[in-house]
Design an enzyme around this catalytic site. Structure first.
Site, PDB file in Angstrom:
ATOM      1  N   GLU A 297       0.780  -1.237   0.000  1.00 28.85           N
ATOM      2  CA  GLU A 297       0.000   0.000   0.000  1.00 28.85           C
ATOM      3  C   GLU A 297       0.814   1.291   0.000  1.00 28.85           C
ATOM      4  O   GLU A 297       0.535   2.204   0.762  1.00 28.85           O
ATOM      5  CB  GLU A 297      -0.930   0.020   1.231  1.00 28.85           C
ATOM      6  CG  GLU A 297      -1.972  -1.064   1.200  1.00 28.85           C
ATOM      7  CD  GLU A 297      -2.921  -0.976   2.382  1.00 28.85           C
ATOM      8  OE1 GLU A 297      -4.125  -0.930   2.134  1.00 28.85           O
ATOM      9  OE2 GLU A 297      -2.454  -0.963   3.540  1.00 28.85           O
TER      10      GLU A 297
HETATM   11  C1  ACM Z   1      -2.538  -5.165   4.093  1.00 22.79           C
HETATM   12  O1  ACM Z   1      -3.651  -5.523   4.479  1.00 22.79           O
HETATM   13  N1  ACM Z   1      -2.270  -3.899   3.843  1.00 22.79           N
HETATM   14  C2  ACM Z   1      -1.466  -6.118   3.893  1.00 22.79           C
END
Ligand code: ACM
Length: 489
Positions: A297
């Protein structure tokens, strides 16, 4: 894999029961664990003895060759290590395995087969031959947003023992907090151990806590995989280390629940020193084979900078003699047989995962709509998030790992449940989210599809509710199971 009922009288636990460690020091560790557990459950003092013992009322733990355990010839070694044979007869119980971990797995099955009859503990005679389908049967726990202390993690490990899980993956750092004390970088835990998500718990693990945790896990056949998440999810590091910021000033602490905004700066000399210090020490304090570098992310780096930073972290892990684990996003940066990629977000990354697996990477499957146990059970759940939908008990159970990604079965290391802590405030909340769903994911990870079904699972689960109540663990009486009255909440 196989359970066969045998004619004869039950094994009855009597005063004077002994656990016999017939496999040298390896089996003594397991025998002690077994004796403690039997003693706690029954109130009998249970002796551990090492000499060969053919007397009555003994539980004998013994190491043996694969053939004697009953392991199929073509079973990979990593699975054979956890195989066991359990024979319950009227006068004694034998647990036979090729390794100490196999003895642990068999001993837990012995525990689970106990029945209580007129205040005595008894076991129906049977022979069980068993081995897991996947070696990596994991649980990811986010202790960064809200802390869990060592005692809480010991409780988590005891539940993982019950469900024969093999990997505790700790998400130790994120935007909201930094939980691990590092000798090379004391400022990280000193400053960002005191922060958390809004309303969350703060705290850190000392080196001694860490070593105790790893040892407690090892006795239970569980490997601890530490994660320091880079190059994103790093606000806690930017808060603790001014030189990681282009301004030279510390970032403000962060207690919100947004993701993707923070990142290391590839242009700062401090960034590579930070990666060297952190992953060097992390690798050196890890007794298992893996260190997790995160990689998920990141929204504020271009692709080249992202790849360079992930590779820099991975290089430090490799230099420390460990294999690299990373979230699926890192499939664009890492490949090779020493890499494990954890797949969580089915909305993206599929082609990259397939390519990385073709280039040798192994895969851990944590598909959020089944394995993210921080999702609400239903719209009324008092805890949990909803971005991946609601996960009822059957959603956690009814899925086939090999259908998640089109990769060769040999590249699938296993299955990982995960629980994130945006809404968790202590271990009670954690267990309420995990139980009963962790049992479901654990069975998905252990048992082949032809040997499991929702109906069978649901029918076997009510007694677990009684165990959780006995252990004082909060849990959710999920619909679809005929729980015993007055149980969960
Ligand atoms: C995640 O849930 N960002 C690995």
């Amino acid at each position: 894999v196989s359970v066969i009922a045998v004619e004869g009288d039950p094994f009855v636990l009597r005063d004077g029961v002994r656990v016999v460690a017939a496999g040298g020091t390896t089996s003594v560790t397991t025998a002690t664990l077994v004796a403690e557990r039997i003693g706690r459950a029954t109130g009998f003092p249970v002796a551990v003895v090492q000499e060969p013992d053919h007397g009555r009322s003994a539980v004998v733990l013994r190491l043996a060759e694969r053939g004697e355990v009953g392991v199929p010839d073509d079973l990979p070694d990593e699975l054979a290590a956890e195989a066991y044979r359990l024979e319950v007869r009227a006068d004694r119980v034998d647990v036979v395995a090729t390794s100490g971990v196999g003895l642990v797995r068999g001993a837990v099955t012995f525990d689970q087969l106990a029945t209580v009859h007129n205040d005595t503990f008894r076991w129906l005679p049977c022979t069980v031959v068993d081995h897991p389908r996947f070696a990596w049967r994991g649980l990811t726990v986010d202790v960064a947003r809200s802390f869990l202390d060592l005692d809480a993690l010991r409780q988590v490990l005891d539940v993982m023992l019950l469900y024969k899980l093999s990997v505790l993956h700790l998400h130790l750092t994120d935007d909201q907090g930094w939980r691990l004390q590092l000798a090379a970088r004391p400022e990280l835990a000193a400053r960002s151990g005191a922060t958390a998500v809004e309303g969350g718990l703060t705290g850190t693990y000392s080196r001694q806590d860490w070593d105790e945790l790893v040892a407690f896990a090892a006795v239970r056949g569980i490997t601890v995989v530490p994660e320091v998440d880079v190059p994103g999810h790093v606000n806690a590091a930017l808060h603790a280390v001014p030189a990681l910021n282009p301004s030279g000033r510390p970032a403000p602490e962060y207690s919100g629940v947004e993701v993707g905004f923070s990142a290391l700066d590839p242009g700062l000399p401090e960034t590579s020193r930070f990666l060297r210090d952190v992953f060097g020490e992390l690798a050196s304090m890890t007794s298992g084979p893996w260190v997790h570098v995160g990689g998920d992310e990141v929204q504020t780096l271009d692709a080249d900078a992202y790849r360079a930073l992930v590779r820099a972290a991975a290089d430090r892990v490799r230099a420390g003699g460990k294999h690299v684990v990373a979230w699926q996003e890192a499939a664009t940066a890492l490949a090779g047989p020493d890499v494990v990629l954890q797949y969580w977000d089915q909305r993206s990354g599929r082609d990259e995962m397939v390519a990385a697996a073709a280039a040798g990477a192994r895969v851990v499957l944590s598909p959020a709509p089944h394995a993210y146990l921080d999702m609400k059970y239903d719209a009324d759940s008092r805890l949990g998030l909803e971005w991946a939908g609601h996960i009822g008990l059957r959603d956690a159970y009814d899925w086939e790992p090999l259908d998640v990604l089109p990769v060769p079965a040999a590249q699938v290391a296993g299955v990982g449940a995960a629980v994130w802590s945006e809404t968790v405030r202590g271990v009670g909340d954690l267990f309420w989210l995990l139980l009963p769903r962790l049992a479901a994911v654990a069975e998905v990870a252990w048992s082949a599809p032809e040997r499991r079904s929702w109906e069978s699972f649901a029918a076997r689960l009510p007694v677990h509710g009684r165990w959780w109540v006995g252990d004082g663990l909060p849990w959710f009486a999920a619909p679809g199971v005929a729980w015993e009255p007055a149980d969960g909440s």
